[in-house]
Design a protein around this motif. Structure first.
Motif, PDB file in Angstrom:
ATOM      1  N   LEU A  33      -3.488  -9.552   4.316  1.00  0.00           N
ATOM      2  CA  LEU A  33      -2.321  -9.321   3.458  1.00  0.00           C
ATOM      3  C   LEU A  33      -2.034 -10.485   2.520  1.00  0.00           C
ATOM      4  CD1 LEU A  33       0.289  -7.555   5.773  1.00  0.00           C
ATOM      5  CD2 LEU A  33      -0.927  -6.599   3.830  1.00  0.00           C
ATOM      6  N   ARG A  34      -2.363 -11.702   2.929  1.00  0.00           N
ATOM      7  CA  ARG A  34      -2.084 -12.873   2.079  1.00  0.00           C
ATOM      8  C   ARG A  34      -2.878 -12.822   0.772  1.00  0.00           C
ATOM      9  NH1 ARG A  34      -3.473 -14.336   6.572  1.00  0.00           N
ATOM     10  NH2 ARG A  34      -2.052 -14.755   8.241  1.00  0.00           N
ATOM     11  N   LYS A  35      -3.986 -12.080   0.774  1.00  0.00           N
ATOM     12  CA  LYS A  35      -4.828 -11.978  -0.422  1.00  0.00           C
ATOM     13  C   LYS A  35      -4.413 -10.815  -1.325  1.00  0.00           C
ATOM     14  CE  LYS A  35      -8.807 -14.125   1.735  1.00  0.00           C
ATOM     15  NZ  LYS A  35     -10.191 -13.946   2.187  1.00  0.00           N
ATOM     16  N   CYS A  36      -3.471 -10.002  -0.877  1.00  0.00           N
ATOM     17  CA  CYS A  36      -3.019  -8.847  -1.655  1.00  0.00           C
ATOM     18  C   CYS A  36      -1.894  -9.261  -2.602  1.00  0.00           C
ATOM     19  CB  CYS A  36      -2.520  -7.741  -0.718  1.00  0.00           C
ATOM     20  SG  CYS A  36      -3.789  -7.129   0.425  1.00  0.00           S
ATOM     21  N   GLU A  37      -1.798  -8.548  -3.716  1.00  0.00           N
ATOM     22  CA  GLU A  37      -0.773  -8.846  -4.720  1.00  0.00           C
ATOM     23  C   GLU A  37       0.633  -8.599  -4.155  1.00  0.00           C
ATOM     24  OE1 GLU A  37       0.485  -7.308  -9.194  1.00  0.00           O
ATOM     25  OE2 GLU A  37      -0.940  -6.144  -8.018  1.00  0.00           O
ATOM     26  N   LEU A  38       1.524  -9.569  -4.363  1.00  0.00           N
ATOM     27  CA  LEU A  38       2.905  -9.457  -3.910  1.00  0.00           C
ATOM     28  C   LEU A  38       3.745  -8.810  -5.006  1.00  0.00           C
ATOM     29  CD1 LEU A  38       5.142 -10.107  -1.833  1.00  0.00           C
ATOM     30  CD2 LEU A  38       5.376 -12.331  -2.948  1.00  0.00           C
ATOM     31  N   LEU A  39       4.465  -7.766  -4.662  1.00  0.00           N
ATOM     32  CA  LEU A  39       5.343  -7.060  -5.599  1.00  0.00           C
ATOM     33  C   LEU A  39       6.763  -7.048  -5.050  1.00  0.00           C
ATOM     34  CD1 LEU A  39       3.011  -3.996  -6.178  1.00  0.00           C
ATOM     35  CD2 LEU A  39       3.285  -5.955  -7.697  1.00  0.00           C
ATOM     36  N   ALA A  72      -6.617  -4.065  -2.268  1.00  0.00           N
ATOM     37  CA  ALA A  72      -7.756  -3.328  -2.819  1.00  0.00           C
ATOM     38  C   ALA A  72      -7.850  -1.971  -2.142  1.00  0.00           C
ATOM     39  CB  ALA A  72      -9.040  -4.124  -2.600  1.00  0.00           C
ATOM     40  N   GLY A  73      -8.305  -0.990  -2.883  1.00  0.00           N
ATOM     41  CA  GLY A  73      -8.439   0.350  -2.334  1.00  0.00           C
ATOM     42  C   GLY A  73      -7.150   1.148  -2.391  1.00  0.00           C
ATOM     43  N   GLY A  74      -6.108   0.584  -2.992  1.00  0.00           N
ATOM     44  CA  GLY A  74      -4.861   1.318  -3.179  1.00  0.00           C
ATOM     45  C   GLY A  74      -3.863   1.233  -2.043  1.00  0.00           C
ATOM     46  N   LEU A  75      -4.162   0.463  -1.001  1.00  0.00           N
ATOM     47  CA  LEU A  75      -3.217   0.327   0.108  1.00  0.00           C
ATOM     48  C   LEU A  75      -1.968  -0.407  -0.353  1.00  0.00           C
ATOM     49  CD1 LEU A  75      -2.580   0.544   3.189  1.00  0.00           C
ATOM     50  CD2 LEU A  75      -3.577  -1.748   3.381  1.00  0.00           C
ATOM     51  N   MET A  76      -0.803   0.165  -0.078  1.00  0.00           N
ATOM     52  CA  MET A  76       0.483  -0.468  -0.409  1.00  0.00           C
ATOM     53  C   MET A  76       1.281  -0.544   0.887  1.00  0.00           C
ATOM     54  SD  MET A  76       2.445  -1.401  -3.179  1.00  0.00           S
ATOM     55  CE  MET A  76       2.333  -0.344  -4.588  1.00  0.00           C
ATOM     56  N   VAL A  77       1.742  -1.737   1.229  1.00  0.00           N
ATOM     57  CA  VAL A  77       2.443  -1.975   2.482  1.00  0.00           C
ATOM     58  C   VAL A  77       3.765  -2.674   2.195  1.00  0.00           C
ATOM     59  CG1 VAL A  77       2.329  -3.136   4.728  1.00  0.00           C
ATOM     60  CG2 VAL A  77       0.233  -2.289   3.669  1.00  0.00           C
TER      61      VAL A  77
END
Length: 88
Positions: A33-39, A72-77
């Motif tokens: 999760l740390r590598k995913c874009e923060l929104l 990546a891959g469209g996962l949104m958490v």
């Protein structure tokens, strides 16, 4: 009515997103999760102060900040509680 959702500790979030509903690990490696874009999303909770019939009544709103990670891959958490613990 929305079906009940299992509650789990914030510390389990990264493990939970890497497991399928049948309790098997997802293919393609672990998602960090740390590598995913923060929104950030700001919603407002509004309440009427007074009665609907009184013209002097006011609506008072307070912001509610929600944090999400888009991977990546469209996962949104939603990571509001997780990021609150880990962004320091």
């Amino acid at each position: 009515m929305t079906p009940p959702i299992e509650a789990f500790a914030v510390s389990e979030l990264e493990d939970r997103i890497n497991v399928q509903s049948n309790n098997r690990r997802k293919k393609g490696g672990d998602i960090d999760l740390r590598k995913c874009e923060l929104l950030e999303l700001i919603q407002y909770e509004c309440r009427l102060q007074g009665s609907k019939e009184d013209r002097r009544s006011i609506i008072q709103c307070a912001p509610l900040v929600k944090l999400f990670r888009r991977c990546a891959g469209g996962l949104m958490v939603e990571t509001t509680a997780w990021d609150g613990e880990n962004l320091n």
